[in-house]
Design an enzyme around this catalytic site. Structure first.
Site, PDB file in Angstrom:
ATOM      1  N   ASN A 309      -4.905   4.703   9.038  1.00 51.77           N
ATOM      2  CA  ASN A 309      -4.033   4.156   7.998  1.00 51.77           C
ATOM      3  C   ASN A 309      -4.287   4.810   6.745  1.00 51.77           C
ATOM      4  O   ASN A 309      -5.372   5.106   6.290  1.00 51.77           O
ATOM      5  CB  ASN A 309      -4.108   2.535   7.943  1.00 51.77           C
ATOM      6  CG  ASN A 309      -5.638   2.208   7.719  1.00 51.77           C
ATOM      7  OD1 ASN A 309      -5.873   2.040   6.503  1.00 51.77           O
ATOM      8  ND2 ASN A 309      -6.266   1.938   8.714  1.00 51.77           N
ATOM      9  N   GLU A 310      -3.039   5.361   6.187  1.00 50.08           N
ATOM     10  CA  GLU A 310      -3.136   6.084   4.868  1.00 50.08           C
ATOM     11  C   GLU A 310      -4.158   7.217   4.671  1.00 50.08           C
ATOM     12  O   GLU A 310      -4.511   7.642   3.840  1.00 50.08           O
ATOM     13  CB  GLU A 310      -3.259   4.958   3.627  1.00 50.08           C
ATOM     14  CG  GLU A 310      -2.549   3.658   3.884  1.00 50.08           C
ATOM     15  CD  GLU A 310      -2.989   2.620   2.944  1.00 50.08           C
ATOM     16  OE1 GLU A 310      -3.826   2.755   1.941  1.00 50.08           O
ATOM     17  OE2 GLU A 310      -2.527   1.334   3.091  1.00 50.08           O
TER      18      GLU A 310
END
Length: 316
Positions: A309-310
């Site tokens: 994520n990210e």
């Protein structure tokens, strides 16, 4: 059994190093049986380090990497023949189901350590208010597979009707229960259409959700069960029907709450913001992913496993 120690833990018995665990958000277990062969008491010590490590995720993120033993610790005692609770600290049992019209088949796979020829596995299935549904049994093997058909199946249908069946999975020898594992299971199916979105049990269910951290003022990550429930209450209060458990494996109790209340869950590991090219870091990310899945496989609320994520915040 350690439910969460952030982020590198080294366990010692009577001064002897026994095991290390690298990762602050997953459960891990240490087999200390051999230390009790000649004594009744031992001294267990845990050395915890939350300083930055090039091979332990997260490397960088927008939340505090608290340290210490912040979730529960318990002592588990089982006979020599038992469900395999050492493999990635799972339950030793995997439960799935498949809908077939108005019926469903529940599939149970049990992983057993040291079974004897006469040992049996028995699975009792009950409704959410513990009315008897049915049972099935089979000889106990290292890997035992059983299945049971349920007529007029009651589906797990999100917030609208989060119905759970209760499974009691027993390991039996000469009518004596050696070990047993209890699993709550929601029968459901889902898919995602790239144009029409998320479908639960064949019906469109637009997901309206939030991200949730395990963090409280004055407590850090050391939340009580009432703290977890308060967070669930807030999520329901804003009208959400889904939650992304950011950015790491969270307390098992919160997954249980999502099962019981019908929240659709995205579960993920802390492979976030910055990747480290250290091969050991890559291995750590995969270990954390395996822990997340094996430990939470039986939670019917989880529909998505997030592998990162990210991750491009610090560059491609």
């Amino acid at each position: 059994n350690f439910d969460g120690v952030n982020s590198v833990a080294r366990v010692y018995i009577d001064g002897e190093f026994v095991q290390e665990h690298r990762g602050g958000y997953s459960r891990f277990r240490v087999n200390i049986t051999r230390f009790f062969e000649k004594k009744n008491t031992v001294n267990l010590a845990v050395e915890v380090d939350n300083s930055n490590k090039s091979d332990v995720y997260p490397q960088m993120a927008d939340f505090t990497f608290y340290g210490g033993i912040y979730r529960g610790v318990s002592l588990i005692s089982v006979p020599k023949t038992h469900f395999d609770i050492e493999y990635y600290a799972g339950s030793g049992v995997a439960v799935t189901s498949k809908i077939d019209g108005d019926s469903a088949i529940i599939y149970i796979t049990a992983f057993i350590k040291n079974p004897k020829e006469s040992d049996m596995i028995m699975v009792e299935v009950m409704s959410d208010d513990y009315d008897y549904i049915g049972e099935v049994s089979a000889p106990a093997k290292n890997i035992s597979k059983l299945s049971l058909k349920i007529d007029d199946v009651h589906l797990w249908n999100g917030l609208e009707d989060p119905f759970l069946y209760n499974l009691n999975i027993k390991l039996i020898r000469h009518n004596e229960v050696l070990d047993n594992v209890k699993v709550s299971h929601g029968v459901r199916e889902f898919y995602v259409d790239p144009d029409k979105g998320f479908f639960l049990n064949g019906k469109s269910l637009p997901l309206r959700g939030v991200s949730r951290h395990q963090d409280r003022l004055g407590k850090g990550n050391a939340l009580s069960e009432s703290d977890h429930f308060d967070d669930l209450d807030l999520i329901l209060d804003v009208g959400a029907n889904s939650v992304r458990l950011a950015h790491y494996q969270q307390d098992d109790y919160f997954y249980e709450l999502c099962d019981r209340y019908g929240i659709i869950v995205w579960a993920e590991i802390p492979f976030i913001s910055r990747m480290n090219k250290d091969p050991k870091a890559h291995e750590n990310a995969m270990e954390q992913m395996k822990e997340l899945v094996y430990q939470n496989y039986n939670h019917s609320s989880i529909c998505f496993w997030g592998i990162s994520n990210e991750i491009t915040i610090a560059g491609d």
